[in-house]
Design a protein around this motif. Structure first.
Motif, PDB file in Angstrom:
ATOM      1  N   LEU A  37       0.848  -1.200   0.000  1.00 25.20           N
ATOM      2  CA  LEU A  37       0.000   0.000   0.000  1.00 25.20           C
ATOM      3  C   LEU A  37       0.879   1.243   0.000  1.00 25.20           C
ATOM      4  O   LEU A  37       1.686   1.452   0.890  1.00 25.20           O
ATOM      5  CB  LEU A  37      -0.913   0.015   1.222  1.00 25.20           C
ATOM      6  CG  LEU A  37      -1.945  -1.112   1.276  1.00 25.20           C
ATOM      7  CD1 LEU A  37      -2.729  -1.057   2.565  1.00 25.20           C
ATOM      8  CD2 LEU A  37      -2.879  -1.019   0.089  1.00 25.20           C
ATOM      9  N   SER A  38       0.696   2.048  -1.012  1.00 23.58           N
ATOM     10  CA  SER A  38       1.438   3.310  -1.066  1.00 23.58           C
ATOM     11  C   SER A  38       0.431   4.446  -1.093  1.00 23.58           C
ATOM     12  O   SER A  38      -0.760   4.235  -1.301  1.00 23.58           O
ATOM     13  CB  SER A  38       2.343   3.352  -2.299  1.00 23.58           C
ATOM     14  OG  SER A  38       1.560   3.226  -3.471  1.00 23.58           O
ATOM     15  N   GLY A  39       0.887   5.631  -0.864  1.00 23.57           N
ATOM     16  CA  GLY A  39       0.003   6.790  -0.877  1.00 23.57           C
ATOM     17  C   GLY A  39      -0.732   7.001   0.434  1.00 23.57           C
ATOM     18  O   GLY A  39      -1.585   7.871   0.530  1.00 23.57           O
ATOM     19  N   ILE A  40      -0.423   6.202   1.435  1.00 25.64           N
ATOM     20  CA  ILE A  40      -1.024   6.385   2.760  1.00 25.64           C
ATOM     21  C   ILE A  40       0.008   7.078   3.636  1.00 25.64           C
ATOM     22  O   ILE A  40       1.117   6.579   3.814  1.00 25.64           O
ATOM     23  CB  ILE A  40      -1.443   5.037   3.377  1.00 25.64           C
ATOM     24  CG1 ILE A  40      -2.538   4.408   2.512  1.00 25.64           C
ATOM     25  CG2 ILE A  40      -1.912   5.226   4.817  1.00 25.64           C
ATOM     26  CD1 ILE A  40      -2.922   3.018   2.902  1.00 25.64           C
ATOM     27  N   ARG A  41      -0.355   8.239   4.117  1.00 27.10           N
ATOM     28  CA  ARG A  41       0.567   9.011   4.949  1.00 27.10           C
ATOM     29  C   ARG A  41       0.479   8.513   6.382  1.00 27.10           C
ATOM     30  O   ARG A  41      -0.604   8.414   6.951  1.00 27.10           O
ATOM     31  CB  ARG A  41       0.210  10.493   4.886  1.00 27.10           C
ATOM     32  CG  ARG A  41       1.075  11.329   5.778  1.00 27.10           C
ATOM     33  CD  ARG A  41       1.559  12.583   5.121  1.00 27.10           C
ATOM     34  NE  ARG A  41       2.519  13.226   5.998  1.00 27.10           N
ATOM     35  CZ  ARG A  41       2.322  14.381   6.596  1.00 27.10           C
ATOM     36  NH1 ARG A  41       1.214  15.056   6.367  1.00 27.10           N
ATOM     37  NH2 ARG A  41       3.241  14.895   7.381  1.00 27.10           N
TER      38      ARG A  41
END
Length: 184
Positions: free
Chosen positions: A132-136
């Motif tokens: 999962l990318s784009g999760i801060r």
């Protein structure tokens, strides 16, 4: 069981997310973990807006009052915050953390623990393992430092894991507000 009965009575009158959280915590205190998890899931079912909030406050081993007060303060400022009570770090409730992270895209972990190798690190590892990318993710906790003896509230303030620090870090995540000491 008085505490559990009291929260069940309140829940029968009002379906508040904070009551679900308090009831779940009461079950956890009695080591009734299956019931605690079931109440959390029921609360999320009744209040999906808290899961899909603009920021998720995932807490582990920190005074629950700090995160709930922060959520209320954030709500006053127009920021919906889901309080995800991760009662234990091992094993992680992967499903709950992944669902919450994907729906909010922002996770602020708060722990009364050393950051290195702690709960926030475990959340980051889980997100990486799942691709999962784009999760801060911003982690609040105790840095690699010696903490002087003091009352707990003073220590939380010194380590920036008190209500004002949580609010400030969450606001920074959602709108570019300045943050003094959020560690990510």
């Amino acid at each position: 069981m008085d505490e559990i009965n009291r929260y069940q009575e309140i829940l029968a009158r009002e379906s508040s997310s904070l009551v679900f959280a308090a009831l779940s915590e009461a079950y956890r205190k009695r080591n009734m973990l299956d019931q605690a998890i079931a109440v959390c899931k029921k609360g999320l079912h009744h209040h999906p807006e808290f899961v899909s909030g603009r920021v998720a406050l995932a807490r582990a081993y920190v005074d629950k009052g700090e995160t709930y007060r922060a959520a209320k303060e954030l709500e006053k400022k127009g920021v919906r915050a889901a309080v995800v009570n991760c009662r234990f770090v091992k094993p992680l409730d992967k499903k709950l953390i992944l669902e919450t992270a994907q729906q909010s895209n922002r996770v602020l972990t708060v722990e009364e623990n050393v950051l290195q190798g702690g709960f926030g690190s475990a959340v980051l590892e889980l997100l990486a393992e799942e691709g999962l990318s784009g999760i801060r993710v911003v982690r609040l906790g105790i840095g690699d430092q010696f903490i002087e003896h003091a009352p707990q509230q003073v220590q939380r303030s010194m380590c920036s894991i008190d209500t004002p620090a949580i609010v400030q870090a969450a606001l920074a995540m959602v709108g570019g507000h300045n943050v003094q000491k959020a560690v990510s």
